[in-house]
Design a protein around this motif. Structure first.
Motif, PDB file in Angstrom:
ATOM      1  N   LEU A 326      20.713   1.323   4.984  1.00  0.00           N
ATOM      2  CA  LEU A 326      19.938   0.087   4.426  1.00  0.00           C
ATOM      3  C   LEU A 326      21.042  -1.247   4.337  1.00  0.00           C
ATOM      4  O   LEU A 326      20.522  -2.124   3.745  1.00  0.00           O
ATOM      5  N   ASP A 327      22.384  -1.112   4.944  1.00  0.00           N
ATOM      6  CA  ASP A 327      22.797  -2.508   5.103  1.00  0.00           C
ATOM      7  C   ASP A 327      23.260  -2.824   6.455  1.00  0.00           C
ATOM      8  O   ASP A 327      24.107  -2.207   7.080  1.00  0.00           O
ATOM      9  N   PRO A 328      22.438  -3.507   7.193  1.00  0.00           N
ATOM     10  CA  PRO A 328      22.650  -3.630   8.612  1.00  0.00           C
ATOM     11  C   PRO A 328      23.850  -4.555   8.919  1.00  0.00           C
ATOM     12  O   PRO A 328      24.403  -4.455  10.138  1.00  0.00           O
ATOM     13  N   GLY A 332      27.971  -4.518  12.424  1.00  0.00           N
ATOM     14  CA  GLY A 332      28.631  -5.596  13.349  1.00  0.00           C
ATOM     15  C   GLY A 332      28.108  -6.853  13.092  1.00  0.00           C
ATOM     16  O   GLY A 332      27.029  -7.294  12.264  1.00  0.00           O
ATOM     17  N   PRO A 333      28.820  -7.947  13.591  1.00  0.00           N
ATOM     18  CA  PRO A 333      28.802  -9.432  13.451  1.00  0.00           C
ATOM     19  C   PRO A 333      26.999  -9.714  13.798  1.00  0.00           C
ATOM     20  O   PRO A 333      26.522 -10.751  13.313  1.00  0.00           O
ATOM     21  N   ASP A 334      26.394  -9.295  14.806  1.00  0.00           N
ATOM     22  CA  ASP A 334      25.202  -9.763  15.448  1.00  0.00           C
ATOM     23  C   ASP A 334      24.234  -9.194  14.531  1.00  0.00           C
ATOM     24  O   ASP A 334      23.300 -10.031  14.235  1.00  0.00           O
ATOM     25  N   PHE A 335      24.462  -8.043  13.915  1.00  0.00           N
ATOM     26  CA  PHE A 335      23.567  -7.459  13.037  1.00  0.00           C
ATOM     27  C   PHE A 335      23.460  -8.541  11.562  1.00  0.00           C
ATOM     28  O   PHE A 335      22.487  -8.691  10.968  1.00  0.00           O
ATOM     29  N   GLU A 336      24.807  -8.671  11.205  1.00  0.00           N
ATOM     30  CA  GLU A 336      25.137  -9.281   9.944  1.00  0.00           C
ATOM     31  C   GLU A 336      24.416 -10.853  10.281  1.00  0.00           C
ATOM     32  O   GLU A 336      23.723 -11.425   9.186  1.00  0.00           O
ATOM     33  N   ASP A 337      24.460 -11.386  11.281  1.00  0.00           N
ATOM     34  CA  ASP A 337      23.761 -12.883  11.675  1.00  0.00           C
ATOM     35  C   ASP A 337      22.284 -12.713  11.520  1.00  0.00           C
ATOM     36  O   ASP A 337      21.587 -13.646  11.010  1.00  0.00           O
ATOM     37  N   VAL A 346      17.405   0.237   8.930  1.00  0.00           N
ATOM     38  CA  VAL A 346      17.649   0.128  10.333  1.00  0.00           C
ATOM     39  C   VAL A 346      18.407   1.231  11.100  1.00  0.00           C
ATOM     40  O   VAL A 346      19.200   1.963  10.222  1.00  0.00           O
ATOM     41  N   PRO A 347      18.217   1.737  12.056  1.00  0.00           N
ATOM     42  CA  PRO A 347      18.868   3.015  12.665  1.00  0.00           C
ATOM     43  C   PRO A 347      20.218   2.576  13.101  1.00  0.00           C
ATOM     44  O   PRO A 347      20.524   1.529  13.430  1.00  0.00           O
ATOM     45  N   VAL A 348      21.180   3.593  13.037  1.00  0.00           N
ATOM     46  CA  VAL A 348      22.551   3.451  13.560  1.00  0.00           C
ATOM     47  C   VAL A 348      22.299   3.814  14.842  1.00  0.00           C
ATOM     48  O   VAL A 348      22.629   5.115  14.995  1.00  0.00           O
ATOM     49  N   ALA A 349      22.399   3.226  15.945  1.00  0.00           N
ATOM     50  CA  ALA A 349      22.273   3.635  17.298  1.00  0.00           C
ATOM     51  C   ALA A 349      23.242   4.517  17.768  1.00  0.00           C
ATOM     52  O   ALA A 349      22.708   5.721  18.318  1.00  0.00           O
ATOM     53  N   GLU A 350      24.556   4.481  17.441  1.00  0.00           N
ATOM     54  CA  GLU A 350      25.513   5.678  17.931  1.00  0.00           C
ATOM     55  C   GLU A 350      25.389   6.814  17.179  1.00  0.00           C
ATOM     56  O   GLU A 350      25.130   8.016  17.868  1.00  0.00           O
TER      57      GLU A 350
END
Length: 362
Positions: A326-328, A332-337, A346-350
């Protein structure tokens, strides 16, 4: 566990007095409004988690029981709740108790509160849906032919929620001068599988209003006339507006699959519609797309849609810890932006990738 809202005691003259515990009744009212709103929101998720929705519904019913026990003494708390927070949950509660107690005056008040709402009186319709069809049938019979368009809308919406067929009246309702009544009547015709109304529904594809055209197309699709509906459904999907997922799901149901996949491929090429295409992949029922979905999860703009597709295609993923956050911003910075401080599931891809290895080996 349900709290006890009241009790009975015998007075000196032998009559029975109904005593209530005010703080507990207030809690029942506040919780019931909150729980219905929560349940309504959860049921609208894409896809919804049925067990969670049902669990909230059971807690809601327990609090409604407390208000049944309180009887008319519950009204000050329900009215105060609506005055403090006039949202869909509070409107649901106001309407539910008005119908529960058969109070014509309170029902009229609920209608006026719903008329003033800006969400198609979602709470009021929800209360009509929560009560049994036979309980609200006198209201629906009175409203469905009323001069007041809002009452006709409520009647049709109640019929849709309960799957009740208004028989010959439905044809006139599909021609109603009120757009909201027409759209909901067309939707109802599809829910009821009214094959006798195909020509009437097809005529609504020429309507000026987009919601009328959408539900005409959706209903034609339900009546196995997807050939007539395809163009309108594609148009709605291509806008990627609020009704786009509904239109895309109808297109997928209509087929043919080669045409559907080609259309979705076109959606995927545009940044404006790529997320819809990713979400639509989960509607296909093709479990071989899992590695591809993992790739989309690494793209912030597509991650949430890929998560929805994952849960629809692999419902067993709901019970696996660590597949979603629940905390994108932790991704990483791309998700934070992209997400900022907005909480989003959101899913955690790894983690999904590692989980998928065991799934694909089965």
């Amino acid at each position: 566990m349900m709290m006890v809202a009241g009790s009975y005691g015998q007075q000196s003259d032998g009559t029975v007095e109904h005593r209530i515990v005010k703080d507990i009744v207030r809690q029942h009212a506040e919780l019931a409004a909150f729980l219905w709103a929560q349940r309504d929101t959860l049921a609208a998720e894409d896809p919804p988690e049925g067990n969670v929705v049902d669990g909230v519904g059971r807690r809601l019913e327990a609090n409604l029981d407390g208000l049944r026990i309180a009887g008319v003494a519950a009204w000050p708390f329900i009215e105060a709740a609506y005055e403090d927070f006039p949202e869909k949950g509070e409107l649901f509660l106001f309407t539910w108790l008005a119908i529960e107690q058969g109070s014509d005056n309170k029902i009229r008040q609920a209608v006026e509160l719903g008329r003033a709402s800006d969400d198609d009186a979602r709470g009021l319709v929800g209360a009509l849906a929560w009560h049994k069809a036979e309980t609200i049938s006198p209201l629906v019979r009175r409203w469905i032919s009323a001069q007041d368009a809002f009452l006709r809308y409520l009647a049709v919406a109640a019929c849709r929620e309960h799957g009740v067929d208004p028989k010959a009246l439905l044809t006139n309702l599909m021609r109603d001068p009120d757009v909201r009544v027409r759209a909901n009547s067309l939707h109802l015709a599809g829910v009821l599988q009214r094959l006798d109304l195909v020509h009437e529904v097809a005529g609504a594809l020429d309507a000026d209003d987009g919601s009328v055209r959408l539900w005409a197309a959706w209903t034609l699709n339900e009546l196995d006339r997807g050939d007539l509906a395809r163009a309108e459904l594609r148009k709605v999907a291509a806008t990627n507006g609020p009704n786009a997922p509904t239109a895309l799901r109808a297109l997928i149901k209509a087929g043919p699959q080669d045409d559907v996949r080609a259309f979705m491929g076109g959606l995927l090429k545009s940044p404006d519609t790529a997320s819809l295409a990713v979400r639509g992949a989960g509607m296909l029922g093709d479990r071989s797309i899992l590695p591809w979905l993992v790739q989309q999860m690494r793209i912030p703009a597509l991650a949430a849609a890929a998560g929805g597709a994952l849960l629809e295609t692999f419902p067993e993923a709901r019970g696996i810890d660590g597949l979603f956050t629940l905390d994108p911003t932790t991704l990483g910075p791309d998700f934070e932006d992209h997400f900022g401080d907005f909480a989003m599931k959101v899913p955690v891809a790894e983690n999904v990738r590692m989980w998928s290895n065991s799934v694909l080996q089965k």
